[in-house]
Design a protein around this motif. Structure first.
Motif, PDB file in Angstrom:
ATOM      1  N   LYS A  78       0.862  -1.199   0.000  1.00 47.26           N
ATOM      2  CA  LYS A  78       0.000   0.000   0.000  1.00 47.26           C
ATOM      3  C   LYS A  78       0.891   1.239   0.000  1.00 47.26           C
ATOM      4  N   ILE A  79       0.787   2.025  -1.068  1.00 43.82           N
ATOM      5  CA  ILE A  79       1.563   3.276  -1.123  1.00 43.82           C
ATOM      6  C   ILE A  79       0.561   4.411  -1.321  1.00 43.82           C
ATOM      7  N   ALA A  80       0.740   5.496  -0.626  1.00 46.43           N
ATOM      8  CA  ALA A  80      -0.087   6.692  -0.861  1.00 46.43           C
ATOM      9  C   ALA A  80       0.820   7.747  -1.483  1.00 46.43           C
ATOM     10  N   ASN A  82       1.885  11.518  -2.807  1.00 42.19           N
ATOM     11  CA  ASN A  82       1.661  12.959  -2.608  1.00 42.19           C
ATOM     12  C   ASN A  82       1.807  13.657  -3.957  1.00 42.19           C
ATOM     13  N   LYS A  83       1.459  14.923  -3.980  1.00 42.10           N
ATOM     14  CA  LYS A  83       1.598  15.717  -5.217  1.00 42.10           C
ATOM     15  C   LYS A  83       3.039  15.612  -5.735  1.00 42.10           C
ATOM     16  N   GLY A  84       3.182  15.372  -7.030  1.00 41.20           N
ATOM     17  CA  GLY A  84       4.511  15.314  -7.631  1.00 41.20           C
ATOM     18  C   GLY A  84       5.220  13.986  -7.452  1.00 41.20           C
ATOM     19  N   GLU A  85       4.512  13.005  -6.876  1.00 41.42           N
ATOM     20  CA  GLU A  85       5.154  11.690  -6.685  1.00 41.42           C
ATOM     21  C   GLU A  85       4.568  10.662  -7.648  1.00 41.42           C
ATOM     22  N   THR A  86       5.395   9.671  -7.972  1.00 39.97           N
ATOM     23  CA  THR A  86       4.934   8.570  -8.828  1.00 39.97           C
ATOM     24  C   THR A  86       5.463   7.257  -8.266  1.00 39.97           C
ATOM     25  N   ALA A  87       4.770   6.141  -8.659  1.00 40.06           N
ATOM     26  CA  ALA A  87       5.283   4.810  -8.310  1.00 40.06           C
ATOM     27  C   ALA A  87       5.415   4.015  -9.595  1.00 40.06           C
ATOM     28  N   GLN A  88       6.515   3.290  -9.682  1.00 43.07           N
ATOM     29  CA  GLN A  88       6.634   2.374 -10.825  1.00 43.07           C
ATOM     30  C   GLN A  88       5.534   1.317 -10.664  1.00 43.07           C
ATOM     31  N   PRO A  94      -2.242  -3.141  -8.452  1.00 41.72           N
ATOM     32  CA  PRO A  94      -3.211  -2.174  -7.913  1.00 41.72           C
ATOM     33  C   PRO A  94      -2.636  -0.757  -7.924  1.00 41.72           C
ATOM     34  N   LEU A  95      -3.475   0.187  -8.278  1.00 41.43           N
ATOM     35  CA  LEU A  95      -3.030   1.581  -8.290  1.00 41.43           C
ATOM     36  C   LEU A  95      -2.744   2.043  -6.861  1.00 41.43           C
ATOM     37  N   PRO A  96      -1.684   2.818  -6.665  1.00 41.93           N
ATOM     38  CA  PRO A  96      -1.455   3.348  -5.316  1.00 41.93           C
ATOM     39  C   PRO A  96      -2.548   4.360  -4.956  1.00 41.93           C
ATOM     40  N   GLU A  97      -2.685   4.610  -3.684  1.00 41.44           N
ATOM     41  CA  GLU A  97      -3.692   5.566  -3.229  1.00 41.44           C
ATOM     42  C   GLU A  97      -3.417   6.938  -3.854  1.00 41.44           C
ATOM     43  N   HIS A  98      -4.444   7.631  -4.245  1.00 36.32           N
ATOM     44  CA  HIS A  98      -4.431   8.972  -4.858  1.00 36.32           C
ATOM     45  C   HIS A  98      -4.003   8.957  -6.334  1.00 36.32           C
ATOM     46  N   ALA A  99      -3.561   7.819  -6.872  1.00 39.71           N
ATOM     47  CA  ALA A  99      -3.180   7.798  -8.300  1.00 39.71           C
ATOM     48  C   ALA A  99      -4.432   7.619  -9.145  1.00 39.71           C
ATOM     49  N   ASP A 100      -4.448   8.225 -10.337  1.00 41.31           N
ATOM     50  CA  ASP A 100      -5.585   8.060 -11.240  1.00 41.31           C
ATOM     51  C   ASP A 100      -5.144   7.874 -12.683  1.00 41.31           C
ATOM     52  N   THR A 101      -3.814   7.886 -12.920  1.00 38.40           N
ATOM     53  CA  THR A 101      -3.300   7.892 -14.291  1.00 38.40           C
ATOM     54  C   THR A 101      -2.013   7.073 -14.344  1.00 38.40           C
TER      55      THR A 101
END
Ligand code: AMP
Ligand code: MG
Length: 391
Positions: A78-80, A82-88, A94-101
Protein backbone atom coordinates in the motif's frame (compact mmCIF):
# COMPACT_ATOMS: atom_id res chain seq x y z
CA UNK A 1 -45.84 -35.04 -48.38
CA UNK A 2 -44.57 -32.14 -46.25
CA UNK A 3 -41.82 -29.70 -47.17
CA UNK A 4 -38.44 -29.47 -45.49
CA UNK A 5 -39.53 -26.23 -43.91
CA UNK A 6 -42.69 -27.83 -42.50
CA UNK A 7 -40.66 -30.76 -41.16
CA UNK A 8 -38.42 -28.33 -39.30
CA UNK A 9 -41.43 -26.41 -37.93
CA UNK A 10 -42.92 -29.65 -36.61
CA UNK A 11 -39.68 -30.51 -34.82
CA UNK A 12 -39.43 -27.01 -33.41
CA UNK A 13 -43.04 -27.14 -32.18
CA UNK A 14 -42.49 -30.37 -30.22
CA UNK A 15 -39.02 -29.53 -28.95
CA UNK A 16 -38.46 -29.14 -25.21
CA UNK A 17 -35.00 -28.86 -23.64
CA UNK A 18 -33.95 -31.74 -21.40
CA UNK A 19 -33.59 -31.25 -17.66
CA UNK A 20 -30.79 -29.07 -16.31
CA UNK A 21 -27.77 -30.07 -14.27
CA UNK A 22 -25.18 -28.29 -12.19
CA UNK A 23 -21.88 -28.56 -13.94
CA UNK A 24 -18.26 -27.68 -13.33
CA UNK A 25 -17.49 -24.64 -15.49
CA UNK A 26 -14.92 -26.33 -17.71
CA UNK A 27 -17.18 -29.34 -18.24
CA UNK A 28 -19.94 -27.07 -19.55
CA UNK A 29 -18.23 -26.33 -22.85
CA UNK A 30 -20.65 -26.80 -25.77
CA UNK A 31 -23.67 -26.88 -23.45
CA UNK A 32 -26.35 -24.19 -23.05
CA UNK A 33 -27.05 -22.10 -19.94
CA UNK A 34 -30.24 -23.14 -18.17
CA UNK A 35 -30.31 -19.94 -16.05
CA UNK A 36 -29.24 -16.32 -16.32
CA UNK A 37 -25.87 -15.91 -14.63
CA UNK A 38 -25.18 -13.02 -12.21
CA UNK A 39 -21.75 -11.72 -11.21
CA UNK A 40 -20.80 -12.36 -7.62
CA UNK A 41 -18.02 -9.75 -7.62
CA UNK A 42 -17.00 -6.49 -9.29
CA UNK A 43 -14.55 -7.12 -12.12
CA UNK A 44 -11.94 -5.74 -11.90
CA UNK A 45 -12.32 -5.78 -8.15
CA UNK A 46 -9.78 -2.97 -7.72
CA UNK A 47 -8.40 -0.10 -9.84
CA UNK A 48 -5.31 -1.39 -11.61
CA UNK A 49 -2.78 -0.57 -14.27
CA UNK A 50 -3.27 -1.53 -17.93
CA UNK A 51 0.44 -0.98 -18.67
CA UNK A 52 3.93 -1.35 -17.32
CA UNK A 53 4.80 2.25 -16.46
CA UNK A 54 4.38 4.87 -13.75
CA UNK A 55 1.28 5.77 -11.75
CA UNK A 56 0.55 9.25 -10.44
CA UNK A 57 -2.23 11.70 -9.71
CA UNK A 58 -2.80 13.67 -12.92
CA UNK A 59 -1.77 17.28 -12.75
CA UNK A 60 -1.68 19.24 -16.04
CA UNK A 61 0.97 21.60 -14.67
CA UNK A 62 3.56 18.83 -14.03
CA UNK A 63 5.83 17.01 -16.46
CA UNK A 64 8.17 15.30 -14.01
CA UNK A 65 7.50 13.17 -10.94
CA UNK A 66 9.64 11.72 -8.20
CA UNK A 67 9.70 7.90 -8.00
CA UNK A 68 8.76 6.77 -4.48
CA UNK A 69 8.12 3.05 -4.89
CA UNK A 70 7.40 0.09 -7.16
CA UNK A 71 4.24 -2.07 -7.28
CA UNK A 72 4.14 -5.49 -8.97
CA UNK A 73 0.99 -7.43 -9.98
CA UNK A 74 -0.22 -9.43 -7.01
CA UNK A 75 1.52 -7.07 -4.63
CA UNK A 76 -0.27 -6.13 -1.46
CA UNK A 77 1.94 -3.11 -1.01
CA UNK A 78 0.00 0.00 0.00
CA UNK A 79 1.56 3.28 -1.12
CA UNK A 80 -0.09 6.69 -0.86
CA UNK A 81 1.24 9.28 -3.32
CA UNK A 82 1.66 12.96 -2.61
CA UNK A 83 1.60 15.72 -5.22
CA UNK A 84 4.51 15.31 -7.63
CA UNK A 85 5.15 11.69 -6.69
CA UNK A 86 4.93 8.57 -8.83
CA UNK A 87 5.28 4.81 -8.31
CA UNK A 88 6.63 2.37 -10.83
CA UNK A 89 3.78 -0.01 -11.67
CA UNK A 90 3.30 -3.17 -13.70
CA UNK A 91 0.30 -4.44 -15.68
CA UNK A 92 -2.42 -5.70 -13.38
CA UNK A 93 -0.91 -4.16 -10.23
CA UNK A 94 -3.21 -2.17 -7.91
CA UNK A 95 -3.03 1.58 -8.29
CA UNK A 96 -1.45 3.35 -5.32
CA UNK A 97 -3.69 5.57 -3.23
CA UNK A 98 -4.43 8.97 -4.86
CA UNK A 99 -3.18 7.80 -8.30
CA UNK A 100 -5.58 8.06 -11.24
CA UNK A 101 -3.30 7.89 -14.29
CA UNK A 102 -0.57 5.64 -15.68
CA UNK A 103 2.02 6.54 -18.28
CA UNK A 104 3.65 3.71 -20.23
CA UNK A 105 7.31 3.04 -19.55
CA UNK A 106 8.08 3.66 -23.24
CA UNK A 107 6.84 7.26 -22.94
CA UNK A 108 9.05 8.41 -20.08
CA UNK A 109 12.71 9.04 -19.49
CA UNK A 110 13.77 8.04 -16.01
CA UNK A 111 16.96 9.07 -14.30
CA UNK A 112 18.07 9.98 -10.80
CA UNK A 113 14.83 8.76 -9.28
CA UNK A 114 12.72 11.11 -11.42
CA UNK A 115 10.62 10.55 -14.53
CA UNK A 116 10.00 13.11 -17.24
CA UNK A 117 7.61 13.02 -20.19
CA UNK A 118 5.86 15.13 -22.78
CA UNK A 119 2.65 16.35 -21.04
CA UNK A 120 0.79 16.39 -24.40
CA UNK A 121 0.76 12.57 -24.53
CA UNK A 122 -0.94 12.24 -21.13
CA UNK A 123 -4.59 12.58 -20.11
CA UNK A 124 -6.29 11.99 -16.80
CA UNK A 125 -7.32 8.33 -16.33
CA UNK A 126 -4.97 7.03 -19.05
CA UNK A 127 -4.06 3.30 -18.88
CA UNK A 128 -6.17 2.67 -15.80
CA UNK A 129 -8.66 -0.18 -15.56
CA UNK A 130 -11.25 1.03 -13.10
CA UNK A 131 -12.90 -1.16 -10.52
CA UNK A 132 -16.13 -2.71 -11.93
CA UNK A 133 -15.44 -1.46 -15.48
CA UNK A 134 -16.15 -4.96 -16.89
CA UNK A 135 -19.12 -5.65 -14.62
CA UNK A 136 -20.48 -4.84 -11.20
CA UNK A 137 -21.46 -7.35 -8.56
CA UNK A 138 -25.04 -8.45 -9.25
CA UNK A 139 -25.00 -7.66 -12.98
CA UNK A 140 -26.53 -10.26 -15.30
CA UNK A 141 -23.46 -11.28 -17.32
CA UNK A 142 -24.91 -14.15 -19.41
CA UNK A 143 -28.43 -15.08 -20.46
CA UNK A 144 -30.20 -18.42 -20.28
CA UNK A 145 -29.93 -20.19 -23.66
CA UNK A 146 -26.39 -18.94 -24.37
CA UNK A 147 -23.96 -21.54 -25.63
CA UNK A 148 -20.99 -22.02 -23.33
CA UNK A 149 -17.86 -21.48 -25.41
CA UNK A 150 -14.34 -20.86 -24.20
CA UNK A 151 -14.92 -17.09 -24.28
CA UNK A 152 -17.92 -17.32 -21.97
CA UNK A 153 -15.95 -19.66 -19.73
CA UNK A 154 -13.26 -16.97 -19.47
CA UNK A 155 -15.87 -14.36 -18.54
CA UNK A 156 -17.48 -16.55 -15.87
CA UNK A 157 -14.11 -17.59 -14.46
CA UNK A 158 -13.13 -13.91 -14.18
CA UNK A 159 -16.15 -13.50 -11.91
CA UNK A 160 -15.12 -16.45 -9.77
CA UNK A 161 -17.94 -18.71 -10.96
CA UNK A 162 -16.93 -22.35 -10.72
CA UNK A 163 -20.26 -24.14 -11.27
CA UNK A 164 -23.13 -23.29 -13.61
CA UNK A 165 -26.56 -24.66 -14.39
CA UNK A 166 -26.71 -26.01 -17.95
CA UNK A 167 -29.11 -28.20 -19.88
CA UNK A 168 -28.23 -31.84 -20.04
CA UNK A 169 -27.09 -33.11 -23.43
CA UNK A 170 -29.06 -35.96 -24.96
CA UNK A 171 -28.09 -39.59 -24.48
CA UNK A 172 -27.94 -40.94 -28.02
CA UNK A 173 -28.24 -44.49 -29.31
CA UNK A 174 -27.83 -45.56 -32.89
CA UNK A 175 -29.23 -48.55 -34.72
CA UNK A 176 -27.81 -49.50 -38.07
CA UNK A 177 -30.17 -51.72 -40.05
CA UNK A 178 -29.39 -53.77 -43.13
CA UNK A 179 -28.69 -57.47 -43.65
CA UNK A 180 -26.11 -56.58 -46.33
CA UNK A 181 -23.85 -54.69 -43.92
CA UNK A 182 -20.48 -55.74 -42.58
CA UNK A 183 -18.33 -53.95 -40.07
CA UNK A 184 -14.86 -52.71 -40.88
CA UNK A 185 -12.12 -55.20 -40.21
CA UNK A 186 -13.92 -58.20 -41.72
CA UNK A 187 -13.29 -59.47 -45.28
CA UNK A 188 -16.17 -58.35 -47.44
CA UNK A 189 -18.42 -61.23 -48.57
CA UNK A 190 -19.98 -61.27 -52.00
CA UNK A 191 -22.91 -58.86 -52.32
CA UNK A 192 -22.24 -57.25 -48.96
CA UNK A 193 -21.08 -53.69 -48.28
CA UNK A 194 -19.22 -52.05 -45.46
CA UNK A 195 -21.23 -50.17 -42.87
CA UNK A 196 -20.14 -46.58 -43.43
CA UNK A 197 -23.08 -44.96 -41.65
CA UNK A 198 -22.05 -46.26 -38.24
CA UNK A 199 -18.58 -44.67 -38.19
CA UNK A 200 -19.98 -41.50 -39.81
CA UNK A 201 -22.65 -41.04 -37.14
CA UNK A 202 -20.20 -41.82 -34.37
CA UNK A 203 -17.83 -39.14 -35.69
CA UNK A 204 -20.63 -36.67 -36.35
CA UNK A 205 -21.86 -36.93 -32.77
CA UNK A 206 -18.35 -36.48 -31.41
CA UNK A 207 -18.15 -33.28 -33.43
CA UNK A 208 -21.42 -32.23 -31.76
CA UNK A 209 -19.77 -32.91 -28.38
CA UNK A 210 -21.69 -36.13 -27.78
CA UNK A 211 -20.31 -39.57 -27.17
CA UNK A 212 -22.72 -42.14 -28.51
CA UNK A 213 -24.03 -44.48 -25.82
CA UNK A 214 -24.59 -47.58 -27.97
CA UNK A 215 -24.44 -48.49 -31.61
CA UNK A 216 -26.27 -51.68 -32.51
CA UNK A 217 -26.61 -53.51 -35.79
CA UNK A 218 -29.93 -55.06 -36.81
CA UNK A 219 -30.68 -57.45 -39.66
CA UNK A 220 -33.77 -56.70 -41.75
CA UNK A 221 -35.91 -59.04 -39.68
CA UNK A 222 -38.94 -57.66 -37.96
CA UNK A 223 -38.65 -59.53 -34.69
CA UNK A 224 -34.94 -58.67 -34.22
CA UNK A 225 -35.58 -55.05 -35.09
CA UNK A 226 -38.51 -54.82 -32.71
CA UNK A 227 -36.52 -56.13 -29.74
CA UNK A 228 -33.57 -53.84 -30.42
CA UNK A 229 -35.69 -50.73 -30.97
CA UNK A 230 -37.85 -51.36 -27.93
CA UNK A 231 -34.83 -51.87 -25.72
CA UNK A 232 -32.93 -48.83 -27.00
CA UNK A 233 -35.92 -46.56 -26.56
CA UNK A 234 -35.95 -47.20 -22.82
CA UNK A 235 -32.44 -45.80 -22.45
CA UNK A 236 -31.94 -42.87 -24.78
CA UNK A 237 -33.23 -39.35 -25.38
CA UNK A 238 -32.51 -39.60 -29.08
CA UNK A 239 -32.50 -42.71 -31.20
CA UNK A 240 -31.00 -42.56 -34.68
CA UNK A 241 -31.87 -45.44 -36.98
CA UNK A 242 -30.41 -45.82 -40.43
CA UNK A 243 -31.93 -47.85 -43.24
CA UNK A 244 -35.24 -49.64 -43.48
CA UNK A 245 -37.52 -46.58 -43.62
CA UNK A 246 -38.39 -46.61 -47.33
CA UNK A 247 -41.13 -48.53 -49.12
CA UNK A 248 -39.26 -51.81 -49.76
CA UNK A 249 -40.44 -55.22 -48.57
CA UNK A 250 -37.65 -55.28 -45.96
CA UNK A 251 -38.15 -51.75 -44.69
CA UNK A 252 -39.75 -52.56 -41.35
CA UNK A 253 -38.72 -49.57 -39.28
CA UNK A 254 -41.86 -47.34 -39.47
CA UNK A 255 -44.16 -50.31 -38.90
CA UNK A 256 -42.18 -51.57 -35.91
CA UNK A 257 -41.94 -48.09 -34.39
CA UNK A 258 -45.70 -47.79 -34.55
CA UNK A 259 -46.09 -51.19 -32.88
CA UNK A 260 -43.91 -50.11 -29.95
CA UNK A 261 -45.90 -46.94 -29.38
CA UNK A 262 -43.90 -44.27 -31.17
CA UNK A 263 -46.04 -41.34 -32.32
CA UNK A 264 -45.15 -40.41 -35.89
CA UNK A 265 -44.53 -36.69 -36.45
CA UNK A 266 -43.75 -37.12 -40.13
CA UNK A 267 -42.62 -39.73 -42.61
CA UNK A 268 -41.29 -38.57 -45.99
CA UNK A 269 -40.24 -35.02 -46.77
CA UNK A 270 -40.08 -33.27 -50.14
CA UNK A 271 -36.29 -33.30 -50.21
CA UNK A 272 -33.43 -35.00 -52.00
CA UNK A 273 -31.56 -36.92 -50.74
CA UNK A 274 -33.31 -38.39 -47.70
CA UNK A 275 -36.92 -38.22 -48.90
CA UNK A 276 -38.13 -41.23 -46.83
CA UNK A 277 -36.94 -39.72 -43.52
CA UNK A 278 -39.06 -40.66 -40.50
CA UNK A 279 -39.43 -38.66 -37.29
CA UNK A 280 -41.40 -39.65 -34.20
CA UNK A 281 -41.54 -39.24 -30.43
CA UNK A 282 -42.37 -41.45 -27.51
CA UNK A 283 -42.58 -39.91 -24.03
CA UNK A 284 -40.19 -37.06 -24.90
CA UNK A 285 -37.75 -39.45 -26.57
CA UNK A 286 -36.97 -38.57 -30.16
CA UNK A 287 -36.65 -41.13 -32.92
CA UNK A 288 -35.26 -40.41 -36.37
CA UNK A 289 -35.23 -43.04 -39.10
CA UNK A 290 -32.80 -41.98 -41.82
CA UNK A 291 -32.82 -43.63 -45.23
CA UNK A 292 -29.69 -45.80 -45.41
CA UNK A 293 -27.97 -44.30 -48.42
CA UNK A 294 -24.83 -42.79 -46.89
CA UNK A 295 -25.16 -39.36 -48.46
CA UNK A 296 -28.81 -39.22 -47.31
CA UNK A 297 -27.68 -40.01 -43.80
CA UNK A 298 -25.02 -37.30 -43.85
CA UNK A 299 -27.42 -34.70 -45.25
CA UNK A 300 -30.10 -35.60 -42.68
CA UNK A 301 -27.61 -35.51 -39.81
CA UNK A 302 -26.93 -31.88 -40.62
CA UNK A 303 -30.48 -30.97 -41.50
CA UNK A 304 -32.32 -32.66 -38.62
CA UNK A 305 -30.15 -34.41 -36.05
CA UNK A 306 -27.80 -31.54 -35.31
CA UNK A 307 -30.70 -29.09 -34.71
CA UNK A 308 -32.52 -31.71 -32.64
CA UNK A 309 -29.44 -32.19 -30.43
CA UNK A 310 -29.18 -28.41 -30.09
CA UNK A 311 -32.87 -28.08 -29.19
CA UNK A 312 -32.71 -30.86 -26.60
CA UNK A 313 -29.57 -29.23 -25.19
CA UNK A 314 -31.46 -25.94 -24.69
CA UNK A 315 -30.46 -23.95 -27.79
CA UNK A 316 -33.35 -21.53 -28.50
CA UNK A 317 -32.15 -21.10 -32.10
CA UNK A 318 -31.81 -24.71 -33.10
CA UNK A 319 -32.39 -24.20 -36.84
CA UNK A 320 -30.75 -20.85 -37.59
CA UNK A 321 -27.23 -21.97 -38.39
CA UNK A 322 -26.92 -21.18 -42.11
CA UNK A 323 -25.19 -18.45 -44.05
CA UNK A 324 -25.92 -17.05 -47.51
CA UNK A 325 -22.92 -17.17 -49.82
CA UNK A 326 -22.40 -16.59 -53.55
CA UNK A 327 -22.33 -19.80 -55.59
CA UNK A 328 -18.96 -20.52 -57.18
CA UNK A 329 -20.57 -22.47 -60.01
CA UNK A 330 -23.93 -22.69 -61.74
CA UNK A 331 -26.25 -25.59 -60.96
CA UNK A 332 -29.44 -27.05 -62.43
CA UNK A 333 -32.09 -29.05 -60.62
CA UNK A 334 -35.66 -30.14 -61.20
CA UNK A 335 -38.17 -28.12 -59.20
CA UNK A 336 -40.44 -29.99 -56.78
CA UNK A 337 -38.05 -31.14 -54.06
CA UNK A 338 -35.63 -29.24 -51.84
CA UNK A 339 -32.09 -30.37 -52.64
CA UNK A 340 -29.44 -30.77 -49.96
CA UNK A 341 -26.19 -30.67 -51.88
CA UNK A 342 -22.66 -31.56 -50.88
CA UNK A 343 -20.62 -28.39 -51.16
CA UNK A 344 -17.36 -26.74 -50.33
CA UNK A 345 -17.08 -23.29 -48.77
CA UNK A 346 -13.82 -21.53 -49.55
CA UNK A 347 -12.84 -17.89 -49.81
CA UNK A 348 -16.37 -16.71 -49.01
CA UNK A 349 -17.90 -18.61 -51.89
CA UNK A 350 -19.57 -21.97 -52.02
CA UNK A 351 -18.96 -24.58 -54.72
CA UNK A 352 -21.68 -27.17 -55.33
CA UNK A 353 -19.77 -30.40 -55.90
CA UNK A 354 -20.13 -33.03 -58.60
CA UNK A 355 -21.30 -36.51 -57.53
CA UNK A 356 -24.59 -35.72 -55.78
CA UNK A 357 -26.05 -39.27 -56.11
CA UNK A 358 -27.14 -40.43 -52.67
CA UNK A 359 -24.85 -43.51 -52.67
CA UNK A 360 -21.80 -41.48 -53.71
CA UNK A 361 -19.44 -40.58 -50.86
CA UNK A 362 -16.49 -39.43 -52.96
CA UNK A 363 -17.35 -35.69 -52.72
CA UNK A 364 -16.87 -36.00 -48.96
CA UNK A 365 -13.13 -35.97 -49.61
CA UNK A 366 -13.54 -32.21 -49.95
CA UNK A 367 -17.07 -31.41 -48.74
CA UNK A 368 -17.22 -29.06 -45.74
CA UNK A 369 -20.77 -27.80 -46.14
CA UNK A 370 -24.22 -28.41 -47.60
CA UNK A 371 -26.14 -26.08 -49.87
CA UNK A 372 -29.92 -26.20 -49.60
CA UNK A 373 -31.90 -25.22 -52.67
CA UNK A 374 -35.63 -24.68 -52.12
CA UNK A 375 -38.33 -26.71 -53.89
CA UNK A 376 -39.13 -24.11 -56.55
CA UNK A 377 -35.53 -23.40 -57.57
CA UNK A 378 -34.50 -24.93 -60.90
CA UNK A 379 -31.35 -23.03 -61.69
CA UNK A 380 -28.55 -21.35 -59.77
CA UNK A 381 -26.28 -18.98 -61.65
CA UNK A 382 -22.68 -18.44 -60.62
CA UNK A 383 -22.68 -15.61 -58.05
CA UNK A 384 -26.30 -16.16 -56.88
CA UNK A 385 -26.63 -16.20 -53.10
CA UNK A 386 -27.41 -19.69 -51.81
CA UNK A 387 -28.17 -21.01 -48.34
CA UNK A 388 -25.26 -23.01 -46.92
CA UNK A 389 -24.60 -24.92 -43.72
CA UNK A 390 -21.16 -25.78 -42.48
CA UNK A 391 -20.82 -29.54 -42.11
P1 AMP B 1 -32.23 -48.67 -47.15
O1 AMP B 1 -32.58 -47.29 -46.67
O2 AMP B 1 -32.15 -49.65 -46.04
O3 AMP B 1 -33.16 -49.08 -48.24
O4 AMP B 1 -30.79 -48.58 -47.78
C1 AMP B 1 -30.55 -47.75 -48.90
C2 AMP B 1 -29.18 -48.00 -49.46
O5 AMP B 1 -28.22 -47.61 -48.49
C3 AMP B 1 -28.88 -49.44 -49.78
O6 AMP B 1 -28.11 -49.47 -50.95
C4 AMP B 1 -28.10 -49.91 -48.59
O7 AMP B 1 -27.26 -51.00 -48.88
C5 AMP B 1 -27.32 -48.67 -48.23
N1 AMP B 1 -27.01 -48.66 -46.82
C6 AMP B 1 -27.89 -48.87 -45.83
N2 AMP B 1 -27.29 -48.80 -44.64
C7 AMP B 1 -25.99 -48.56 -44.89
C8 AMP B 1 -24.83 -48.39 -44.06
N3 AMP B 1 -24.93 -48.47 -42.73
N4 AMP B 1 -23.66 -48.14 -44.64
C9 AMP B 1 -23.57 -48.04 -45.98
N5 AMP B 1 -24.61 -48.20 -46.79
C10 AMP B 1 -25.81 -48.47 -46.28
MG1 MG C 1 -31.97 -51.61 -45.82
Amino acid sequence: MISLCQAQSIIQFHMRPLSSENCLLIEAVGKFLAQDVYAEIDVPSFDNSAMDGYAFCYDASLKSYKIVGSIAAGSHLKIALNKGETAQIFTGAPLPEHADTVIAVEQVSASGGVIQFDPDVVFKGMHVRNKASQNSKGDCIAKKGTRVGHGLIALLASCGIKHIEVYRQPVVDCIITGSELQDLGSTLSDDNIYNSNGPAIHAFLLQCGIKIQNTLAAKDEKKILRDILDNSLQKSDLLIITGGVSAGAYDFVPEVLEEIGVIKLFHKVKQKPGKPIYCGIKEHRWIFGLPGNPASVLACLNQYIKPCISGLSGDPHMFNKYVFLPAKNSWKKKSGLSHILKAKIEENQVAILEGQESFNLLPFNQCNAFVVLEEDVDIVEKGDLVKAYFE
